[in-house]
Design an enzyme around this catalytic site. Structure first.
Site: not given
Ligand code: NDP
Length: 483
Positions: A152, A249, A283, A457
């Site tokens: 994505n 993630e 997400c 992150e």
């Protein structure tokens, strides 16, 4: 397309091809046309990438933080200079509208390179005095990191992993999703132009099997995955065999809670940003929209009006603000969820159909009267499908919001400040929003709790996940022993 990479892989500072690898056909999601054919990495390519990264890392780690940071900041400048071309390529890779890619993808990648480039010189150990003796800590790189990306945000994911990894003195082998393999190659090219030594950042292509063989190689010290929970489970288990460090993630099914005192216009904006940006393929999207019963119908009315502003068409046209699904497969998956929503009795308020355009377009879709047990309220859809649920009290909505194995993000819209902070404290999620949704500045940590992930992150927190500390004990006097 002038901006296309010239071969499938980028290893040891140069493009490399091995046509014996399985074909990877890159399809432009807005037309269904094949725009490039790449090849999956063969065992020989995987070996070249790992060997070059391993060798380069040893030298890279000897550079000072200032020197490494200078390279990353230069890479960030080049990305900004080429934002237009990189955005066009990102749009070809993903189908996301240029209106989005020109302000989000290469630019957020550049932000990460700039931020971690700035931080590199400040990565230090500490001194712990123990009487006359003392301990000092060295913050050392992990070594060879493998990055595996979802489709994505291909440029952003490549940079979000590369920037902290390289700042800490690691080398990386990155495997993009085979659905969007083009953009990470441009990041690798830019790193070399910016002065990174050959081999410090390599990109190889492949399906899941290539990722799987990277993870278990004994030379690999860390694996950072952006992907779904089922893939995360496999990758985490494979990494555990070698006790490797991981960052996961993963997916989500995040709640977005709207109280009846909220500014309605802002709440509708939050729900749009949290469900329809990138055609819903994000997400952290707040796909379970809990609206307090008093304003539910007003919310649905205003939302439906605002959705009239959706403009589909050629995603390279800067006026278009809504693109296709990334692939035919993803469109089929999302359509399956829409059918399930209808079948399980949710009320279709708007959308639900394919669009009369070439490519894989689906209308933005809103379901109301969704209940907690419906499939569209429990499963990650990863498409433009919003589920609206209603609630009465704060206590009730918090417990329903948390009743999921996912824990990526959560949001609340309310005018009551203390309630907003109570909700943020109560949400079981790694990233929370008050009166906004889906911001992801590099200065702030991003990541999930529960099954949505491990590690963070962005922000200074990412340094913890790409380095390790060594304690060094220094005795200043004589040393006694029992015999
Ligand atoms: P997948 O989990 O299907 O794939 C992610 C990556 O893992 C791909 O590169 C894939 O390769 C690779 N892969 C698949 N199987 C294996 C394996 N056994 N070993 C090693 N690598 C493997 O995710 P998608 O690409 O479909 O992306 C969508 C998912 O990503 C959603 O769940 C979304 O929520 C999540 N995501 C999470 C984000 C976060 O920051 N938390 C951000 C963006 C997305 P291949 O594609 O070739 O199979």
């Amino acid at each position: 397309m002038q901006t296309q990479p010239t071969a499938s892989h980028f290893i040891n500072g140069a493009y490399v091809e091995d046509k014996s690898g399985e074909d990877i056909r890159v399809v432009y999601p807005a037309t269904g046309e094949v725009i490039a054919t790449l090849h999956a990495a063969t065992p020989a390519i995987i070996e070249q990438a790992l060997a070059s990264a391993r060798a380069a890392q040893k030298e890279w780690a000897k550079w000072t933080g200032t020197e490494r940071g200078r390279v990353l900041r230069r890479a960030s400048e080049i990305m900004r200079e080429r934002n237009h071309d990189l955005s066009v390529l990102e749009t070809y890779d993903t189908g996301k509208p240029y209106q989005e890619t020109s302000v989000v993808d290469a630019t957020s990648g550049a932000d990460a390179l700039e931020y971690f480039g700035g931080l590199a010189a400040a990565i230090t150990g500490e001194h712990i005095q123990l009487g006359d003796d003392f301990v000092y800590t060295r913050r050392e790189p992990l070594g060879l990191c493998v990055g595996i990306g979802a489709w994505n945000y291909p440029t952003q994911i490549a940079c979000w992993k590369a920037a902290p990894a390289l700042a800490c003195g690691n080398a990386m082998v990155f495997k993009p999703s085979e659905t969007t393999p083009l953009c990470a190659l441009k990041v690798a090219e830019i790193m070399i132009e910016a002065g990174a030594p050959a081999g410090v950042y390599n990109v190889i292509q492949g399906y899941g099997a290539v990722g799987a063989s990277l993870i278990t190689d004994p030379r690999v010290d860390k694996v950072s995955l952006t992907g779904s929970v089922p893939t995360g489970r496999k990758v985490y288990a494979a990494a555990a065999e070698g006790i490797r460090h991981v960052t996961m993630e993963l997916g989500g099914k995040s709640p977005l809670v709207i109280f009846d005192d909220a500014n309605l216009e802002n709440a509708v904006s939050g729900a749009i940003l949290g469900n329809f940006y990138s055609s819903g393929q994000v997400c952290s999207n707040g796909t379970r929209v809990f609206v307090q019963s008093g304003i539910k119908e007003a919310f649905l009315t205003r939302l439906t009006e605002r959705l009239k502003g959706v403009k589909m068409g050629d995603p390279q046209d800067p006026k278009v603000n809504f693109g296709p699904m990334v692939s035919e497969r993803q469109r089929d998956i999302v359509e399956g969820f829409i059918a399930k929503g209808k079948q399980e009795g949710a009320r279709l308020v708007t959308g639900g159909n394919r669009v009369d355009l070439p490519g894989f377009y689906l209308e933005p879709t809103v379901f109301a009267d969704v209940t907690d047990d419906m499939t569209i309220a429990t499963d990650e859809i990863f498409g433009p499908v919003m589920s609206v649920l209603s609630f009465e009290t704060e206590e009730e909505v918090l417990s329903r919001a948390n009743a999921t194995d996912f824990g990526l993000a959560a949001g609340v819209f309310t005018a009551d400040l203390t309630r907003a902070h109570r909700m943020a404290a109560g949400f079981e999620a790694g990233t929370c929003y008050i009166n906004t949704y889906n911001d992801a500045p590099v200065e702030a940590p991003f990541g999930g709790s529960k099954q949505s992930g491990v590690g963070r992150e962005n922000s200074k927190a990412a340094i913890e996940h790409y380095s390790q500390i060594k304690g060094v004990y220094v005795r200043m006097g004589d040393l006694e022993a029992p015999f």
